[in-house]
Design a protein around this motif. Sequence first.
Motif, PDB file in Angstrom:
ATOM      1  N   ARG A  66       0.936  -1.207  -0.416  1.00 50.91           N
ATOM      2  CA  ARG A  66      -0.045   0.183   0.364  1.00 50.91           C
ATOM      3  C   ARG A  66       1.079   1.211   0.283  1.00 50.91           C
ATOM      4  NH1 ARG A  66      -5.330  -0.296   1.734  1.00 50.91           N
ATOM      5  NH2 ARG A  66      -5.592  -2.689   2.454  1.00 50.91           N
ATOM      6  N   LEU A 155      12.892   4.368  -5.521  1.00 51.56           N
ATOM      7  CA  LEU A 155      12.843   3.012  -5.507  1.00 51.56           C
ATOM      8  C   LEU A 155      13.234   2.089  -6.311  1.00 51.56           C
ATOM      9  CD1 LEU A 155      11.792   4.377  -2.107  1.00 51.56           C
ATOM     10  CD2 LEU A 155      13.966   3.709  -2.377  1.00 51.56           C
ATOM     11  N   PRO A 161      20.719 -10.050  -1.380  1.00 49.92           N
ATOM     12  CA  PRO A 161      21.678  -9.753  -0.088  1.00 49.92           C
ATOM     13  C   PRO A 161      21.991 -10.544  -1.076  1.00 49.92           C
ATOM     14  CG  PRO A 161      19.858 -10.550   0.764  1.00 49.92           C
ATOM     15  CD  PRO A 161      19.316 -10.493  -0.498  1.00 49.92           C
ATOM     16  N   THR A 196      13.032  -6.189   7.431  1.00 55.63           N
ATOM     17  CA  THR A 196      12.026  -5.427   8.092  1.00 55.63           C
ATOM     18  C   THR A 196      12.515  -3.907   8.103  1.00 55.63           C
ATOM     19  OG1 THR A 196      13.360  -5.366  10.303  1.00 55.63           O
ATOM     20  CG2 THR A 196      11.613  -7.251  10.128  1.00 55.63           C
ATOM     21  N   SER A 198       9.877  -1.553   5.024  1.00 55.23           N
ATOM     22  CA  SER A 198       7.966  -0.923   4.787  1.00 55.23           C
ATOM     23  C   SER A 198       7.697  -2.389   4.067  1.00 55.23           C
ATOM     24  CB  SER A 198       8.301  -0.002   3.531  1.00 55.23           C
ATOM     25  OG  SER A 198       8.624   1.577   4.964  1.00 55.23           O
ATOM     26  N   GLY A 200       9.130  -5.203   3.858  1.00 59.38           N
ATOM     27  CA  GLY A 200       8.761  -6.091   4.828  1.00 59.38           C
ATOM     28  C   GLY A 200       7.862  -6.254   6.124  1.00 59.38           C
ATOM     29  N   ARG A 219      17.917  -7.931  10.638  1.00 59.42           N
ATOM     30  CA  ARG A 219      19.252  -7.307  10.729  1.00 59.42           C
ATOM     31  C   ARG A 219      18.907  -6.095  12.002  1.00 59.42           C
ATOM     32  NH1 ARG A 219      23.448  -6.176   6.139  1.00 59.42           N
ATOM     33  NH2 ARG A 219      21.999  -4.456   5.471  1.00 59.42           N
ATOM     34  N   THR A 220      18.013  -5.121  11.292  1.00 61.21           N
ATOM     35  CA  THR A 220      17.308  -3.419  12.348  1.00 61.21           C
ATOM     36  C   THR A 220      15.887  -3.440  12.411  1.00 61.21           C
ATOM     37  OG1 THR A 220      19.259  -2.367  11.114  1.00 61.21           O
ATOM     38  CG2 THR A 220      18.316  -1.489  12.135  1.00 61.21           C
ATOM     39  N   LYS A 338      15.086   7.226   9.708  1.00 61.77           N
ATOM     40  CA  LYS A 338      14.790   6.240   8.914  1.00 61.77           C
ATOM     41  C   LYS A 338      13.430   6.506   7.758  1.00 61.77           C
ATOM     42  CE  LYS A 338      18.103   2.151   8.936  1.00 61.77           C
ATOM     43  NZ  LYS A 338      18.235   0.947   9.467  1.00 61.77           N
ATOM     44  N   ARG A 339      13.174   6.145   7.176  1.00 64.39           N
ATOM     45  CA  ARG A 339      11.810   5.596   6.630  1.00 64.39           C
ATOM     46  C   ARG A 339      10.965   4.618   7.228  1.00 64.39           C
ATOM     47  NH1 ARG A 339       8.847   8.661   1.739  1.00 64.39           N
ATOM     48  NH2 ARG A 339       7.048   7.904   1.886  1.00 64.39           N
ATOM     49  N   ILE A 360      19.103 -11.821  13.052  1.00 61.05           N
ATOM     50  CA  ILE A 360      20.544 -11.943  12.821  1.00 61.05           C
ATOM     51  C   ILE A 360      21.862 -11.391  12.628  1.00 61.05           C
ATOM     52  CG2 ILE A 360      19.545 -13.094  11.181  1.00 61.05           C
ATOM     53  CD1 ILE A 360      19.921 -10.141   9.165  1.00 61.05           C
ATOM     54  N   ARG A 361      21.497  -9.819  14.039  1.00 64.91           N
ATOM     55  CA  ARG A 361      22.703  -9.148  14.532  1.00 64.91           C
ATOM     56  C   ARG A 361      23.002 -10.302  15.295  1.00 64.91           C
ATOM     57  NH1 ARG A 361      23.559  -4.546  11.897  1.00 64.91           N
ATOM     58  NH2 ARG A 361      22.019  -3.165  11.822  1.00 64.91           N
ATOM     59  N   PHE A 391      16.142  -1.989  -2.219  1.00 61.72           N
ATOM     60  CA  PHE A 391      16.876  -0.905  -3.487  1.00 61.72           C
ATOM     61  C   PHE A 391      17.825   0.004  -3.313  1.00 61.72           C
ATOM     62  CE2 PHE A 391      12.752  -1.296  -2.664  1.00 61.72           C
ATOM     63  CZ  PHE A 391      11.686  -1.634  -3.644  1.00 61.72           C
ATOM     64  N   TRP A 503      18.537   4.487   3.364  1.00 67.73           N
ATOM     65  CA  TRP A 503      19.041   4.080   2.233  1.00 67.73           C
ATOM     66  C   TRP A 503      19.414   6.116   1.749  1.00 67.73           C
ATOM     67  CZ3 TRP A 503      14.870   6.561   0.120  1.00 67.73           C
ATOM     68  CH2 TRP A 503      13.608   6.894   0.452  1.00 67.73           C
ATOM     69  N   ASN A 508      22.570   1.250   2.723  1.00 66.29           N
ATOM     70  CA  ASN A 508      22.193  -0.024   2.881  1.00 66.29           C
ATOM     71  C   ASN A 508      23.017  -0.727   1.582  1.00 66.29           C
ATOM     72  OD1 ASN A 508      21.056   1.362   0.836  1.00 66.29           O
ATOM     73  ND2 ASN A 508      19.346   0.006   0.420  1.00 66.29           N
TER      74      ASN A 508
HETATM   75  P1  NAP Z   1      14.129  -0.538   3.509  1.00 63.34           P
HETATM   76  O1  NAP Z   1      13.229  -0.426   3.349  1.00 63.34           O
HETATM   77  O2  NAP Z   1      15.836  -0.879   2.324  1.00 63.34           O
HETATM   78  O3  NAP Z   1      14.705  -2.688   4.140  1.00 63.34           O
HETATM   79  C1  NAP Z   1      15.339  -3.543   3.296  1.00 63.34           C
HETATM   80  C2  NAP Z   1      15.697  -4.418   4.732  1.00 63.34           C
HETATM   81  O4  NAP Z   1      15.565  -5.662   4.777  1.00 63.34           O
HETATM   82  C3  NAP Z   1      15.984  -3.582   6.253  1.00 63.34           C
HETATM   83  O5  NAP Z   1      15.303  -4.130   7.013  1.00 63.34           O
HETATM   84  C4  NAP Z   1      18.093  -3.835   6.090  1.00 63.34           C
HETATM   85  O6  NAP Z   1      18.432  -3.823   7.042  1.00 63.34           O
HETATM   86  C5  NAP Z   1      17.361  -5.844   5.394  1.00 63.34           C
HETATM   87  N1  NAP Z   1      18.377  -5.846   4.624  1.00 63.34           N
HETATM   88  C6  NAP Z   1      19.133  -5.814   3.768  1.00 63.34           C
HETATM   89  N2  NAP Z   1      19.844  -5.894   3.376  1.00 63.34           N
HETATM   90  C7  NAP Z   1      20.272  -7.029   4.105  1.00 63.34           C
HETATM   91  C8  NAP Z   1      20.975  -8.535   4.567  1.00 63.34           C
HETATM   92  N3  NAP Z   1      21.902  -8.168   3.502  1.00 63.34           N
HETATM   93  N4  NAP Z   1      20.990  -9.074   5.196  1.00 63.34           N
HETATM   94  C9  NAP Z   1      19.970  -8.500   6.113  1.00 63.34           C
HETATM   95  N5  NAP Z   1      18.439  -8.062   6.316  1.00 63.34           N
HETATM   96  C10 NAP Z   1      18.964  -6.920   5.194  1.00 63.34           C
HETATM   97  O7  NAP Z   1      13.377  -1.869   1.921  1.00 63.34           O
HETATM   98  P2  NAP Z   1      12.283  -1.351   1.926  1.00 63.34           P
HETATM   99  O8  NAP Z   1      10.769  -2.382   3.046  1.00 63.34           O
HETATM  100  O9  NAP Z   1      11.366  -2.343   0.016  1.00 63.34           O
HETATM  101  O10 NAP Z   1      11.930   0.112   1.268  1.00 63.34           O
HETATM  102  C11 NAP Z   1      12.058   0.721   0.911  1.00 63.34           C
HETATM  103  C12 NAP Z   1      11.917   2.262   1.040  1.00 63.34           C
HETATM  104  O11 NAP Z   1      10.524   1.895   0.144  1.00 63.34           O
HETATM  105  C13 NAP Z   1      10.779   2.145   1.976  1.00 63.34           C
HETATM  106  O12 NAP Z   1      11.333   2.990   2.873  1.00 63.34           O
HETATM  107  C14 NAP Z   1       9.304   3.341   0.799  1.00 63.34           C
HETATM  108  O13 NAP Z   1      10.138   4.916   1.152  1.00 63.34           O
HETATM  109  C15 NAP Z   1       9.535   2.799  -0.019  1.00 63.34           C
HETATM  110  N6  NAP Z   1       7.892   2.133   0.456  1.00 63.34           N
HETATM  111  C16 NAP Z   1       7.019   2.514   0.875  1.00 63.34           C
HETATM  112  C17 NAP Z   1       6.096   1.948   0.777  1.00 63.34           C
HETATM  113  C18 NAP Z   1       4.395   2.398   0.877  1.00 63.34           C
HETATM  114  O14 NAP Z   1       4.693   3.380   0.655  1.00 63.34           O
HETATM  115  N7  NAP Z   1       3.824   1.964   1.868  1.00 63.34           N
HETATM  116  C19 NAP Z   1       6.175   0.108   0.970  1.00 63.34           C
HETATM  117  C20 NAP Z   1       7.245  -0.201   0.512  1.00 63.34           C
HETATM  118  C21 NAP Z   1       8.736   0.965   0.386  1.00 63.34           C
HETATM  119  P3  NAP Z   1      19.360  -3.029   7.323  1.00 63.34           P
HETATM  120  O15 NAP Z   1      18.032  -2.293   7.759  1.00 63.34           O
HETATM  121  O16 NAP Z   1      20.015  -3.545   8.703  1.00 63.34           O
HETATM  122  O17 NAP Z   1      19.586  -2.634   6.414  1.00 63.34           O
END
Ligand code: NAP
Length: 553
Positions: A66, A155, A161, A196, A198, A200, A219-220, A338-339, A360-361, A391, A503, A508
Amino acid sequence: MTAISDAPAEIRRTSAKEFDCVVVGAGFAGMYMLHKLREFGFSAIVVEAGTGVGGTWYWNRYPGARCDVESLDYQYSFSDELQREWNWSERYATQPEILRYANFVADKFDLRRDMQFETRVTSSVWDDARARWTVGTDRGDSHSAKFLIAGTGCLSASRLPDYEGIDDFKGNWYHTGQWPHEGVDFTGRRVAVIGTGSSGIQSIPLIAEQASQLFVFQRTPNFSLPANNAALTPERVSDHKSNFQAIKAQARQTAGGVIANPNMTSALEVDPAERESEFETRWGQGGFQVIQAYADLLVTNQANETIAEFVRNKIRQTVKDPKIAEALAPRDHPLGTKRICIDTNYYDTYNRDNVALINIRENPIERIIPTGVRTKEGDFEVDAIVFATGFDAMTGALLSMGIEGQAGVKLKDKWAAGPRTFLGLQAAGFPNLFTITGPGSPSVLSNMIISIEQHVEWIADCLAYLREHGLDTIEANLDAEDAWVDHVNELADKTLYPQANSWYLGANVPGKPRVFMPYVGGVGAYADRCREIAADGYEGFTLGTSAKAGAPA
Ligand code: NAP
């Protein structure tokens, strides 16, 4: 009403190869850019990797996807007829509804006839002598244009990973940013979700409802606020439609592109009981309201800690197992740096018997094995792995376009130490290249639709200005770019943002330079600056003519 076609559009090979503009990406940026260019009488083609329009909403089809900006705010404002014809059903729109909206827009404005789908840009080379860009694609064809406009999204370059063994996994694996169009049924399956953020946090509650066992590898921990999503009432929708242009005009003057309810006092000036009550009220309203509760929540660590602890307490109250609650409570970054995630039932999901959280930390993932995930402390056997790992944000998609500017300089080399732009719109040495919501503009810190519209309109006006003045080239000056980059950094350094490994900073992506990429000055002030620069004859840019380029674009 115009009919909505959600079906993949047929791939069109165009015979014409010379355009005023090549636009890359058929998301909300590319769609509006094409519409605007046509309105101004410029010829254009949009090149898009997917089979249809929608950009981020085309690719991110994971369960629970969403928008975290309310649907009434997350829509185009350029056409009053469009907003009157389209009706949103929920406070926060689902991905399928937003994709239907994108297709509705494409139908209404007949956009697809100038779009080439299932085509990825592989090279983008500036020819100084001709003052044109040559844009090559993975289909082996190429387009020539005076202007190259990247609507590639912030994005859109998804990241897996670097774990070894992914290819040997015997089950199915998925990335949230490239989800299968037919959907995935996890019923009765053992599933691992890694990540974990947005994506996740939105997908975990729904996957948990289907899976026999869900292992979440964190991880975080992230801060997540409740969406309090609900159906929109006909009265609310009709009221919004009637006041639409006034609401949008006001939103364009705000910091984030959404009318908020900011409280301008300090969180530290009020007594704790009053503060708690204010947080509680705003928590109940759902969405991002809570971070508007006090003026300094994103400015000082002390103020931020008040809201961070409020949210941690909410997690403790929701998650029954105190150890899991503590593991989910973020401590390594100030809230909002962070977002922030907006969720439905995320924390409550950890009360389910079929859900386990793996920190996983403490217990790192060592590799993917054919039957699942191997950690330091043991193996987790699963049938499916979901990578919600994010991303290569803001620069990843741009740098995948093989951009070469003047004297063959590659954008990836110019940006080796981090992106450098003037206004997030242009980079010195890359004439006639525009980046919609590029690094150095408010982009991801704002309602993207508002920022996209502002950039598209600025670019279209700029092209019209060049044409009117018999000019055909525009390039950011190096000194203007240097000053802008300094300004972007200076503002970011006054906030808490640089404290998080986010990010926003490229943290990241291993090896990516740590540079705060978006502009924190707010969309209102930013748009004013862009307007002033245009009014001053595009101060900070060099405008010119190319003798060999023939007629102006
Ligand atoms: P993200 O915010 O970058 O989250 C990625 C997750 O994967 C983090 O928990 C990260 O941990 C973990 N991760 C990354 N590399 C890893 C590894 N090698 N091993 C284990 N864990 C790892 O990505 P996203 O959830 O796709 O969201 C990205 C952005 O897209 C959001 O911040 C938002 O701006 C946008 N988005 C928006 C919506 C919405 O509108 N509702 C929904 C989805 C996405 P760490 O934190 O430790 O790096």
